[in-house]
Design a protein around this motif. Structure first.
Motif, PDB file in Angstrom:
ATOM      1  N   ARG A   1       2.615   9.551 -10.284  1.00  0.00           N
ATOM      2  CA  ARG A   1       1.747   9.612 -11.453  1.00  0.00           C
ATOM      3  C   ARG A   1       0.912  10.880 -11.463  1.00  0.00           C
ATOM      4  NH1 ARG A   1      -0.964   4.681 -10.614  1.00  0.00           N
ATOM      5  NH2 ARG A   1       0.781   3.336 -10.306  1.00  0.00           N
ATOM      6  N   SER A   2       0.396  11.294 -10.304  1.00  0.00           N
ATOM      7  CA  SER A   2      -0.446  12.485 -10.267  1.00  0.00           C
ATOM      8  C   SER A   2       0.371  13.734 -10.558  1.00  0.00           C
ATOM      9  CB  SER A   2      -1.160  12.604  -8.925  1.00  0.00           C
ATOM     10  OG  SER A   2      -0.236  12.856  -7.894  1.00  0.00           O
TER      11      SER A   2
ATOM     12  N   GLU B   1       0.830  -1.211   0.000  1.00  0.00           N
ATOM     13  CA  GLU B   1       0.000   0.000   0.000  1.00  0.00           C
ATOM     14  C   GLU B   1       0.860   1.254   0.000  1.00  0.00           C
ATOM     15  OE1 GLU B   1      -3.297   0.375  -0.288  1.00  0.00           O
ATOM     16  OE2 GLU B   1      -3.458  -1.777  -0.580  1.00  0.00           O
TER      17      GLU B   1
ATOM     18  N   GLY C   1       2.224   1.689  -3.420  1.00  0.00           N
ATOM     19  CA  GLY C   1       1.158   2.152  -4.302  1.00  0.00           C
ATOM     20  C   GLY C   1       0.869   3.634  -4.116  1.00  0.00           C
ATOM     21  N   MET C   2       0.898   4.100  -2.872  1.00  0.00           N
ATOM     22  CA  MET C   2       0.664   5.520  -2.610  1.00  0.00           C
ATOM     23  C   MET C   2       1.779   6.365  -3.212  1.00  0.00           C
ATOM     24  SD  MET C   2      -0.782   5.369   1.283  1.00  0.00           S
ATOM     25  CE  MET C   2      -0.755   7.134   1.492  1.00  0.00           C
ATOM     26  N   LYS C   3       3.025   5.904  -3.099  1.00  0.00           N
ATOM     27  CA  LYS C   3       4.138   6.649  -3.689  1.00  0.00           C
ATOM     28  C   LYS C   3       4.013   6.686  -5.204  1.00  0.00           C
ATOM     29  CE  LYS C   3       7.478   5.765  -0.042  1.00  0.00           C
ATOM     30  NZ  LYS C   3       8.694   5.045   0.353  1.00  0.00           N
ATOM     31  N   ASP C   4       3.632   5.554  -5.810  1.00  0.00           N
ATOM     32  CA  ASP C   4       3.453   5.514  -7.265  1.00  0.00           C
ATOM     33  C   ASP C   4       2.331   6.443  -7.699  1.00  0.00           C
ATOM     34  OD1 ASP C   4       5.486   3.669  -7.391  1.00  0.00           O
ATOM     35  OD2 ASP C   4       4.168   1.933  -7.651  1.00  0.00           O
ATOM     36  N   ASP C   5       1.242   6.487  -6.939  1.00  0.00           N
ATOM     37  CA  ASP C   5       0.136   7.382  -7.256  1.00  0.00           C
ATOM     38  C   ASP C   5       0.561   8.839  -7.180  1.00  0.00           C
ATOM     39  OD1 ASP C   5      -1.533   5.255  -7.664  1.00  0.00           O
ATOM     40  OD2 ASP C   5      -2.556   5.419  -5.721  1.00  0.00           O
ATOM     41  N   ASP C   6       1.382   9.175  -6.183  1.00  0.00           N
ATOM     42  CA  ASP C   6       1.872  10.550  -6.058  1.00  0.00           C
ATOM     43  C   ASP C   6       2.700  10.941  -7.268  1.00  0.00           C
ATOM     44  OD1 ASP C   6       0.630  10.898  -3.642  1.00  0.00           O
ATOM     45  OD2 ASP C   6       2.442  10.570  -2.434  1.00  0.00           O
TER      46      ASP C   6
END
Length: 107
Positions: free
Chosen positions: A51-52, A41, A44-49
């Motif tokens: 990507r955003s 998780e 995933g949060m780091k990847d989302d950051d």
């Protein structure tokens, strides 16, 4: 002021007495699963950051076509245009965050 072998042995003995030798493998397995899920998780949060941040800098806001900045000319006008685009991006991100919050709260 570290833990010596006697203190470590007492801690292990206390754990064995509390949980029993039959439950320790299950407890350690579930702890390992929990740590794996937590690490996944966080990744995933780091990847989302990442990507955003990339999406904000490269995608047009609300489907509009973002014109490239004027080649040279008035630097003040370029700064104002960049500020306007940044405000549009921020407004879009706020709207998306509000929408995500409202969909999360409705679940």
């Amino acid at each position: 002021m570290g833990l010596g072998p006697l203190e470590i042995g007492l801690i292990i003995l206390a754990i064995l007495l509390l949980f029993g030798y039959k439950k320790l493998p299950d407890a350690s397995r579930s702890l390992g699963r929990s740590l794996r899920i937590f690490k996944g998780e966080m990744k995933g949060m780091k990847d989302d950051d990442v990507r955003s941040k990339d999406a904000v800098s490269t995608t047009p806001v609300r489907g509009e076509i973002v014109p490239p900045p004027a080649p040279s000319g008035d630097p003040n006008a370029q700064l104002q245009e960049e500020a306007r685009l940044a405000e549009l991006r921020a407004a879009d991100l706020r709207a998306r965050a509000d929408q995500a919050r409202s969909s999360d709260s409705s679940r």
